[in-house]
Design a protein around this motif. Structure first.
Motif, mmCIF file in Angstrom:
data_model
loop_
_atom_site.group_PDB
_atom_site.id
_atom_site.type_symbol
_atom_site.label_atom_id
_atom_site.label_comp_id
_atom_site.label_asym_id
_atom_site.label_seq_id
_atom_site.Cartn_x
_atom_site.Cartn_y
_atom_site.Cartn_z
ATOM 1 N N ASP A 110 52.779 35.544 -41.740
ATOM 2 C CA ASP A 110 52.660 34.011 -41.547
ATOM 3 C C ASP A 110 52.604 33.681 -39.985
ATOM 4 O OD1 ASP A 110 52.294 34.095 -44.354
ATOM 5 O OD2 ASP A 110 54.135 33.004 -44.758
ATOM 6 N N ILE A 111 53.517 34.412 -39.336
ATOM 7 C CA ILE A 111 53.602 33.992 -37.883
ATOM 8 C C ILE A 111 52.393 34.283 -37.065
ATOM 9 C CG2 ILE A 111 55.003 34.030 -36.010
ATOM 10 C CD1 ILE A 111 57.298 33.246 -37.932
ATOM 11 N N PHE A 112 52.201 35.788 -37.414
ATOM 12 C CA PHE A 112 50.826 36.459 -36.929
ATOM 13 C C PHE A 112 49.630 35.516 -37.119
ATOM 14 C CE2 PHE A 112 53.522 39.641 -35.207
ATOM 15 C CZ PHE A 112 52.744 40.461 -34.449
ATOM 16 N N ASP A 113 49.522 35.237 -38.153
ATOM 17 C CA ASP A 113 48.343 34.444 -38.738
ATOM 18 C C ASP A 113 48.192 33.158 -37.954
ATOM 19 O OD1 ASP A 113 47.104 36.160 -40.675
ATOM 20 O OD2 ASP A 113 48.250 35.162 -42.411
ATOM 21 N N TYR A 114 49.401 32.517 -37.781
ATOM 22 C CA TYR A 114 49.477 31.081 -37.042
ATOM 23 C C TYR A 114 49.346 31.197 -35.742
ATOM 24 C CZ TYR A 114 50.527 26.363 -35.585
ATOM 25 O OH TYR A 114 50.665 25.459 -34.941
ATOM 26 N N PHE A 115 49.820 32.465 -35.078
ATOM 27 C CA PHE A 115 49.483 32.660 -33.685
ATOM 28 C C PHE A 115 47.979 33.147 -33.305
ATOM 29 C CE2 PHE A 115 49.348 36.006 -29.918
ATOM 30 C CZ PHE A 115 50.046 35.050 -29.072
ATOM 31 N N ALA A 116 47.650 34.034 -34.154
ATOM 32 C CA ALA A 116 46.328 34.110 -34.200
ATOM 33 C C ALA A 116 45.160 33.095 -34.285
ATOM 34 C CB ALA A 116 45.711 35.327 -35.060
ATOM 35 N N TYR A 117 45.507 32.275 -34.996
ATOM 36 C CA TYR A 117 44.753 30.876 -35.182
ATOM 37 C C TYR A 117 44.773 30.023 -33.705
ATOM 38 C CZ TYR A 117 44.084 25.855 -36.163
ATOM 39 O OH TYR A 117 43.635 24.693 -36.025
ATOM 40 N N GLN A 118 46.251 30.075 -33.251
ATOM 41 C CA GLN A 118 46.433 29.381 -31.906
ATOM 42 C C GLN A 118 45.541 29.923 -30.948
ATOM 43 O OE1 GLN A 118 50.698 29.726 -32.169
ATOM 44 N NE2 GLN A 118 50.682 27.420 -31.457
ATOM 45 N N MET A 119 45.476 31.398 -30.886
ATOM 46 C CA MET A 119 44.782 32.103 -29.634
ATOM 47 C C MET A 119 43.201 31.837 -29.730
ATOM 48 S SD MET A 119 46.708 33.349 -27.793
ATOM 49 C CE MET A 119 47.627 32.024 -27.845
ATOM 50 N N THR A 120 42.630 31.440 -30.785
ATOM 51 C CA THR A 120 41.202 31.173 -30.896
ATOM 52 C C THR A 120 40.888 29.805 -30.724
ATOM 53 O OG1 THR A 120 41.495 30.503 -33.343
ATOM 54 C CG2 THR A 120 40.993 32.763 -32.638
ATOM 55 N N ALA A 121 41.885 28.951 -30.312
ATOM 56 C CA ALA A 121 41.585 27.563 -29.747
ATOM 57 C C ALA A 121 41.012 27.350 -28.352
ATOM 58 C CB ALA A 121 43.097 26.900 -29.744
ATOM 59 N N PRO A 122 40.267 26.561 -28.074
ATOM 60 C CA PRO A 122 39.407 26.479 -26.997
ATOM 61 C C PRO A 122 40.213 26.709 -25.692
ATOM 62 C CG PRO A 122 38.620 24.934 -28.276
ATOM 63 C CD PRO A 122 39.746 25.478 -28.793
ATOM 64 N N GLU A 123 41.482 26.145 -25.579
ATOM 65 C CA GLU A 123 42.429 26.401 -24.305
ATOM 66 C C GLU A 123 42.783 27.793 -24.160
ATOM 67 O OE1 GLU A 123 45.151 24.369 -27.722
ATOM 68 O OE2 GLU A 123 42.959 24.277 -26.946
ATOM 69 N N TYR A 124 42.752 28.561 -25.160
ATOM 70 C CA TYR A 124 42.991 30.022 -24.838
ATOM 71 C C TYR A 124 41.965 30.939 -25.003
ATOM 72 C CZ TYR A 124 47.755 28.202 -25.432
ATOM 73 O OH TYR A 124 48.854 27.506 -25.181
ATOM 74 N N GLY A 125 40.626 30.483 -24.657
ATOM 75 C CA GLY A 125 39.739 31.323 -24.474
ATOM 76 C C GLY A 125 38.865 31.210 -25.945
#
Length: 171
Positions: free
Chosen positions: A64-79
């Motif tokens: 669950d935490i990896f899923d949430y982190f992966a979601y955060q990394m696809t945000a525009p501020e992270y590329g």
């Protein structure tokens, strides 16, 4: 590139060995405490994404935490969707479970997140281990905390300060 791991924090001191003068008794203040497990992703720039969990951590929690982190990394501020995120992890059983391994291809294909495993028994290669050591033995002021709520606040204060107030140099 991020390094991932988890570590437990408690108000109960863990002293594997010590030295004292013959005939003198060494006393360490201790409080019975619940455990705060902190799961974290950290890069060499001390950018930290952490997730505190009170209670036990299993493969589902990590997924669950990896899923949430992966979601955060696809945000525009992270590329956004342009770059891959690489996560380095150890071979703990909750990282090598069937359920966790089944998600690795999904993370690559859907979230552009690559999970790489360290060689077995090599915690010195996981740079986030330094964070756990610093937090436990230097940054958290365990002796000034009298209750669990205060302990939770102190853990949060320290991890919120990583990258600003608390830095690790990987020289």
């Amino acid at each position: 590139m991020f390094y991932f791991d988890e570590s437990g924090f408690s108000q109960e001191p863990c002293v594997p060995y010590g030295w004292q003068e013959k005939g003198k008794q060494l006393r360490i203040p201790s409080v019975k405490s619940k455990r705060i497990n902190v799961l974290g992703f950290m890069n060499r720039s001390c950018e930290l994404f952490y997730y505190p969990v009170i209670g036990s951590v299993d493969s589902k929690t990590v997924i669950d935490i990896f899923d949430y982190f992966a979601y955060q990394m696809t945000a525009p501020e992270y590329g956004g969707d342009d770059r891959y995120t690489v996560v380095i992890i150890d071979n703990a059983s909750i990282h090598t479970s069937k359920a966790f391994r089944a998600r690795i291809d999904d993370w690559i294909l859907e979230k552009k997140m690559i999970v790489l495993f360290l060689p077995t028994y090599s915690p010195e290669l996981n740079l986030i281990e330094i964070l756990w050591d610093k937090a436990k033995y230097e940054w958290i002021d365990i002796l000034s905390i009298v209750n669990f709520r205060g302990f939770e606040k102190e853990v949060k204060r320290v991890f919120d300060g990583v990258g600003q107030e608390y830095m690790i140099s990987y020289a």
